[in-house]
Design a protein around this motif. Structure first.
Motif, PDB file in Angstrom:
ATOM      1  N   ALA A 128       0.827  -1.200   0.000  1.00  0.00           N
ATOM      2  CA  ALA A 128       0.000   0.000   0.000  1.00  0.00           C
ATOM      3  C   ALA A 128       0.864   1.253   0.000  1.00  0.00           C
ATOM      4  O   ALA A 128       0.562   2.245  -0.675  1.00  0.00           O
ATOM      5  CB  ALA A 128      -0.920  -0.008   1.218  1.00  0.00           C
ATOM      6  N   PHE A 129       1.986   1.203   0.719  1.00  0.00           N
ATOM      7  CA  PHE A 129       2.905   2.339   0.753  1.00  0.00           C
ATOM      8  C   PHE A 129       3.609   2.507  -0.588  1.00  0.00           C
ATOM      9  O   PHE A 129       3.699   3.618  -1.125  1.00  0.00           O
ATOM     10  CB  PHE A 129       3.923   2.131   1.871  1.00  0.00           C
ATOM     11  CG  PHE A 129       5.038   3.138   1.884  1.00  0.00           C
ATOM     12  CD1 PHE A 129       4.833   4.412   2.370  1.00  0.00           C
ATOM     13  CD2 PHE A 129       6.298   2.807   1.410  1.00  0.00           C
ATOM     14  CE1 PHE A 129       5.851   5.339   2.381  1.00  0.00           C
ATOM     15  CE2 PHE A 129       7.326   3.724   1.411  1.00  0.00           C
ATOM     16  CZ  PHE A 129       7.106   5.005   1.904  1.00  0.00           C
ATOM     17  N   MET A 130       4.113   1.405  -1.138  1.00  0.00           N
ATOM     18  CA  MET A 130       4.835   1.481  -2.406  1.00  0.00           C
ATOM     19  C   MET A 130       3.940   1.947  -3.555  1.00  0.00           C
ATOM     20  O   MET A 130       4.412   2.574  -4.506  1.00  0.00           O
ATOM     21  CB  MET A 130       5.437   0.114  -2.739  1.00  0.00           C
ATOM     22  CG  MET A 130       6.516  -0.342  -1.764  1.00  0.00           C
ATOM     23  SD  MET A 130       7.889   0.834  -1.676  1.00  0.00           S
ATOM     24  CE  MET A 130       8.951   0.014  -0.479  1.00  0.00           C
ATOM     25  N   ASN A 131       2.649   1.663  -3.466  1.00  0.00           N
ATOM     26  CA  ASN A 131       1.718   2.065  -4.515  1.00  0.00           C
ATOM     27  C   ASN A 131       0.980   3.355  -4.171  1.00  0.00           C
ATOM     28  O   ASN A 131      -0.056   3.668  -4.780  1.00  0.00           O
ATOM     29  CB  ASN A 131       0.703   0.941  -4.777  1.00  0.00           C
ATOM     30  CG  ASN A 131       1.354  -0.290  -5.372  1.00  0.00           C
ATOM     31  OD1 ASN A 131       2.234  -0.200  -6.228  1.00  0.00           O
ATOM     32  ND2 ASN A 131       0.945  -1.466  -4.920  1.00  0.00           N
ATOM     33  N   ASP A 132       1.501   4.107  -3.184  1.00  0.00           N
ATOM     34  CA  ASP A 132       0.963   5.426  -2.809  1.00  0.00           C
ATOM     35  C   ASP A 132      -0.484   5.377  -2.354  1.00  0.00           C
ATOM     36  O   ASP A 132      -1.233   6.343  -2.538  1.00  0.00           O
ATOM     37  CB  ASP A 132       1.111   6.427  -3.973  1.00  0.00           C
ATOM     38  CG  ASP A 132       2.558   6.757  -4.270  1.00  0.00           C
ATOM     39  OD1 ASP A 132       3.348   6.835  -3.324  1.00  0.00           O
ATOM     40  OD2 ASP A 132       2.895   6.911  -5.456  1.00  0.00           O
ATOM     41  N   ARG A 133      -0.867   4.251  -1.748  1.00  0.00           N
ATOM     42  CA  ARG A 133      -2.212   4.188  -1.178  1.00  0.00           C
ATOM     43  C   ARG A 133      -2.224   4.671   0.274  1.00  0.00           C
ATOM     44  O   ARG A 133      -3.242   5.133   0.770  1.00  0.00           O
ATOM     45  CB  ARG A 133      -2.753   2.755  -1.241  1.00  0.00           C
ATOM     46  CG  ARG A 133      -2.884   2.198  -2.633  1.00  0.00           C
ATOM     47  CD  ARG A 133      -3.814   3.031  -3.485  1.00  0.00           C
ATOM     48  NE  ARG A 133      -5.186   3.018  -2.956  1.00  0.00           N
ATOM     49  CZ  ARG A 133      -6.161   3.799  -3.401  1.00  0.00           C
ATOM     50  NH1 ARG A 133      -5.920   4.678  -4.359  1.00  0.00           N
ATOM     51  NH2 ARG A 133      -7.367   3.719  -2.887  1.00  0.00           N
ATOM     52  N   LEU A 134      -1.102   4.567   0.947  1.00  0.00           N
ATOM     53  CA  LEU A 134      -0.955   5.025   2.324  1.00  0.00           C
ATOM     54  C   LEU A 134       0.405   5.685   2.494  1.00  0.00           C
ATOM     55  O   LEU A 134       1.387   5.254   1.887  1.00  0.00           O
ATOM     56  CB  LEU A 134      -1.072   3.865   3.322  1.00  0.00           C
ATOM     57  CG  LEU A 134      -2.445   3.218   3.543  1.00  0.00           C
ATOM     58  CD1 LEU A 134      -2.300   2.023   4.477  1.00  0.00           C
ATOM     59  CD2 LEU A 134      -3.433   4.215   4.123  1.00  0.00           C
ATOM     60  N   GLY A 135       0.455   6.727   3.320  1.00  0.00           N
ATOM     61  CA  GLY A 135       1.722   7.331   3.691  1.00  0.00           C
ATOM     62  C   GLY A 135       2.240   6.714   4.970  1.00  0.00           C
ATOM     63  O   GLY A 135       1.495   6.066   5.720  1.00  0.00           O
ATOM     64  N   LEU A 136       3.519   6.920   5.248  1.00  0.00           N
ATOM     65  CA  LEU A 136       4.118   6.310   6.434  1.00  0.00           C
ATOM     66  C   LEU A 136       3.462   6.785   7.735  1.00  0.00           C
ATOM     67  O   LEU A 136       3.210   5.963   8.620  1.00  0.00           O
ATOM     68  CB  LEU A 136       5.627   6.594   6.446  1.00  0.00           C
ATOM     69  CG  LEU A 136       6.495   5.589   7.190  1.00  0.00           C
ATOM     70  CD1 LEU A 136       6.264   4.180   6.702  1.00  0.00           C
ATOM     71  CD2 LEU A 136       7.967   5.964   7.079  1.00  0.00           C
ATOM     72  N   PRO A 137       3.143   8.074   7.892  1.00  0.00           N
ATOM     73  CA  PRO A 137       2.420   8.474   9.118  1.00  0.00           C
ATOM     74  C   PRO A 137       1.062   7.801   9.243  1.00  0.00           C
ATOM     75  O   PRO A 137       0.632   7.461  10.347  1.00  0.00           O
ATOM     76  CB  PRO A 137       2.276   9.999   8.951  1.00  0.00           C
ATOM     77  CG  PRO A 137       3.428  10.394   8.078  1.00  0.00           C
ATOM     78  CD  PRO A 137       3.577   9.250   7.113  1.00  0.00           C
ATOM     79  N   GLN A 138       0.367   7.592   8.120  1.00  0.00           N
ATOM     80  CA  GLN A 138      -0.920   6.908   8.169  1.00  0.00           C
ATOM     81  C   GLN A 138      -0.757   5.451   8.593  1.00  0.00           C
ATOM     82  O   GLN A 138      -1.595   4.895   9.312  1.00  0.00           O
ATOM     83  CB  GLN A 138      -1.600   6.968   6.799  1.00  0.00           C
ATOM     84  CG  GLN A 138      -2.045   8.369   6.381  1.00  0.00           C
ATOM     85  CD  GLN A 138      -2.548   8.390   4.951  1.00  0.00           C
ATOM     86  OE1 GLN A 138      -1.765   8.281   4.006  1.00  0.00           O
ATOM     87  NE2 GLN A 138      -3.850   8.513   4.784  1.00  0.00           N
ATOM     88  N   ILE A 139       0.322   4.830   8.150  1.00  0.00           N
ATOM     89  CA  ILE A 139       0.567   3.432   8.500  1.00  0.00           C
ATOM     90  C   ILE A 139       0.824   3.298  10.001  1.00  0.00           C
ATOM     91  O   ILE A 139       0.336   2.362  10.655  1.00  0.00           O
ATOM     92  CB  ILE A 139       1.746   2.885   7.681  1.00  0.00           C
ATOM     93  CG1 ILE A 139       1.342   2.783   6.203  1.00  0.00           C
ATOM     94  CG2 ILE A 139       2.204   1.533   8.204  1.00  0.00           C
ATOM     95  CD1 ILE A 139       2.486   2.459   5.281  1.00  0.00           C
ATOM     96  N   GLU A 140       1.583   4.242  10.563  1.00  0.00           N
ATOM     97  CA  GLU A 140       1.819   4.202  12.000  1.00  0.00           C
ATOM     98  C   GLU A 140       0.523   4.409  12.775  1.00  0.00           C
ATOM     99  O   GLU A 140       0.300   3.794  13.819  1.00  0.00           O
ATOM    100  CB  GLU A 140       2.855   5.253  12.376  1.00  0.00           C
ATOM    101  CG  GLU A 140       4.247   4.911  11.864  1.00  0.00           C
ATOM    102  CD  GLU A 140       5.272   5.977  12.194  1.00  0.00           C
ATOM    103  OE1 GLU A 140       6.177   5.709  12.997  1.00  0.00           O
ATOM    104  OE2 GLU A 140       5.162   7.080  11.647  1.00  0.00           O
ATOM    105  N   ALA A 141      -0.348   5.289  12.257  1.00  0.00           N
ATOM    106  CA  ALA A 141      -1.642   5.499  12.905  1.00  0.00           C
ATOM    107  C   ALA A 141      -2.513   4.260  12.797  1.00  0.00           C
ATOM    108  O   ALA A 141      -3.355   4.000  13.669  1.00  0.00           O
ATOM    109  CB  ALA A 141      -2.358   6.701  12.281  1.00  0.00           C
ATOM    110  N   LEU A 142      -2.324   3.477  11.736  1.00  0.00           N
ATOM    111  CA  LEU A 142      -3.081   2.236  11.588  1.00  0.00           C
ATOM    112  C   LEU A 142      -2.792   1.276  12.738  1.00  0.00           C
ATOM    113  O   LEU A 142      -3.696   0.618  13.268  1.00  0.00           O
ATOM    114  CB  LEU A 142      -2.736   1.572  10.250  1.00  0.00           C
ATOM    115  CG  LEU A 142      -3.381   0.206   9.961  1.00  0.00           C
ATOM    116  CD1 LEU A 142      -4.893   0.339   9.920  1.00  0.00           C
ATOM    117  CD2 LEU A 142      -2.857  -0.351   8.639  1.00  0.00           C
ATOM    118  N   GLY A 143      -1.535   1.210  13.154  1.00  0.00           N
ATOM    119  CA  GLY A 143      -1.195   0.374  14.300  1.00  0.00           C
ATOM    120  C   GLY A 143      -1.877   0.854  15.566  1.00  0.00           C
ATOM    121  O   GLY A 143      -2.348   0.057  16.382  1.00  0.00           O
TER     122      GLY A 143
END
Length: 544
Positions: A128-143
């Motif tokens: 999702a990150f590599m395909n620009d579906r999520l940014g790194l801050p969003q991924i951390e918030a997902l956790g």
């Protein structure tokens, strides 16, 4: 091996026995996997659920090769999917045997022209990150979203899941790149081109931009520490003398006998930590040893053993480590009436907390000893004056008179009310939490108008420890830039605009490098940009 051409699959719901289990597949082989599991059936319409029977792909379709007779199948074509690739979801019955059989069947759909394998930890999120579906801050918030237990943690995680922080960091990085570009243009073309501004004027203009950015990042870091209170829990210490009612108060708050209550002094020796959800705020309540001194009191010899001394030492240390300190003192009956008595050792510990700028709340226990007309009304004036004199650093709004004894005797099925005034104390405690965790920010600019709305600073509460650490390093590089660009500034304070107006020899090359380092710190946060070691942090973030 994390290759983008393979098709990955994994169980997306928690393992164990359940009504439904969801298996997610992502990659170019989704269509062929569907045809292997559901032969001789029409392909489902994208984004519509279809009821299908799943068969073992290694056997001809028959009643003996059925894996699940009632599965819901959904197909999501790229690129508007969670990973940016084709995604196939199988909603199957959640029995462990069915889940194991379907996962094994997907593995058997592997062919020579496609690679189908079980996903590595965090690999769906990585794609999702590599395909620009999520940014790194969003991924951390997902956790944080997955681990949220309280309402405040949920709100924090939901706010962080938006792309507001990602856009802000990228905007800051672009500002630094633009400022660096101005300086490098001065380096490369100052001898060949005519600039409207002198070197000092250009550096002063860039420094003004950097100072504005400094202020925003500074508030951002301060709000990050406040956000940690919501994410990790607010540490609350119950500080007081033996038999003041600390353990009773803890038990009344958590609704169970978490700590031993006894009339014998020194019952609590070690710290009893209990996590509790108070009005959506997760806090860690710590009941600690009562603070007292040895010696002779009223003709009686008080001997404090080595274990209790260690408990007292830990109690004082824990109070200094806590976010909120609840000082529990009690009213005692004397010949001339009810009086407030506070051990000198307790006052010493309170003064230490005041010097450490801890947030203090005072709970006056044993209110039931007051005359009847003062139990539910205002405290006697003499007692209120004594409290104000004893705790001058504590605002009146953070002093509460309670009775753990009345709260314990009250029947849960009795009439509605506030026995022992415990609910009023808890409302005051929650109000204190709101004050210490509210976001900081610049409310007005120099003209007096609103520069940012409240949500701009509330988003800062969602900053993680990793992001905050990189922001602090970014701030350090900005400080280095201003010290380089404004050499007349005092090294003990950040430069001001007047410091940069003096015409001195400036090493512009070094100053531009500090801006590059600062921009690289922001690139580490977003996972995008020119930083050479961004990949070092990606694996850790995705696996979390």
């Amino acid at each position: 091996m994390l290759d983008a051409d393979s098709t990955i699959y994994a169980l997306s719901t928690a393992p164990g026995r359940a009504a439904i289990a969801v298996i997610r597949v992502s990659g170019p082989a989704c269509v062929s996997i569907y045809k292997s599991l559901c032969p001789e059936t029409t392909f489902p319409k994208p984004r519509f659920a279809a009821l299908r029977t799943l068969y073992d792909p290694s056997q001809p379709p028959s009643p003996n090769s059925v894996l699940d007779a009632g599965a819901l199948v959904l197909y999501f074509p790229a690129p508007k999917t969670v990973t940016g690739e084709d995604v196939l979801e199988l909603h199957i019955h959640g029995g462990p045997a069915i889940v194991k059989a379907v996962l094994s069947a997907i593995a058997r759909t592997n062919r020579s022209d496609t690679t189908v394998r079980y996903a590595e930890p965090g690999e769906f999120t990585r794609r999702a990150f590599m395909n620009d579906r999520l940014g790194l801050p969003q991924i951390e918030a997902l956790g944080d979203t997955l681990s949220a237990d309280t309402e405040q943690q949920r709100r924090l995680a939901v706010r962080g899941a938006s792309d507001a922080l990602l856009k802000r960091y990228e905007n800051w990085r672009q500002q630094l790149l633009y400022a660096r570009g101005e300086l490098e243009a001065l380096i490369d073309f100052s001898e060949d081109q005519h600039f409207d501004e002198s070197t000092e004027e250009l550096v002063s203009s860039v420094s003004a931009q950097v100072r504005d950015l400094q202020i925003q990042i500074g508030f951002h870091i301060q709000n990050a520490s406040r956000g940690e209170l919501l994410r990790n829990g607010i540490k609350v210490a119950l500080l007081g003398a033996p038999n003041a009612g600390k353990s009773s108060l803890l038990n009344r708050i958590v609704g169970k006998e978490a700590a031993i209550v006894s009339t014998e002094e020194g019952t609590t020796r070690d710290i009893v930590d209990v996590g509790v959800d108070l009005g959506g705020w997760y806090c860690k309540l710590g009941d600690m040893a009562g603070i007292r001194a040895g010696g002779s009191t009223l003709g009686e010899s008080v001997v404090i053993g080595a274990v209790e001394k260690e408990g007292i030492r830990r109690a004082r240390a824990r109070a200094l480590e806590s976010d909120v300190v609840v000082v529990v003192v009690s009213l005692e009956q004397h010949a001339d009436g009810v009086r407030l008595y506070v051990e000198p050792e307790v006052l010493d510990a309170v003064n230490d907390c005041v010097e450490a700028e801890k947030c203090l709340v005072v709970a006056i226990n044993k209110r039931d000893k007051l005359p009847t007309h003062h139990r539910d009304g205002p405290l006697p004036q003499s007692l209120a004056d004594a409290i104000r004199h004893t705790f001058p650093a504590v605002p009146a709004g953070r002093v509460f008179a309670i009775s753990c004894n009345d709260a314990q005797r009250a029947s849960p099925a009795g009439p509605q009310g506030d026995p022992g005034h415990l609910q009023g104390f808890l409302r005051g405690l929650i109000s204190t939490f709101e004050q210490i965790a509210s976001p900081l920010g610049v409310d007005h600019d120099e003209a007096g108008s609103n520069q940012y709305d409240t949500s701009y600073w509330e988003d800062s509460l969602g900053v993680t420890h990793r992001q905050s650490s990189n922001l602090q390093r970014c701030l350090d590089h900005l400080d280095d830039f201003l010290c380089q660009a404004c050499p007349s500034a005092d090294s003990s304070s950040r430069p001001t605009e007047t410091d940069c107006s003096v015409e001195l020899e400036i090493d512009i090359v070094t100053a531009a490098e500090h801006l590059r380092f600062a921009a690289d710190m922001l690139a580490k946060i977003t996972g995008k940009g020119e930083s050479g070691d961004v990949d070092d942090v990606l694996g850790v973030v995705f696996e979390k």
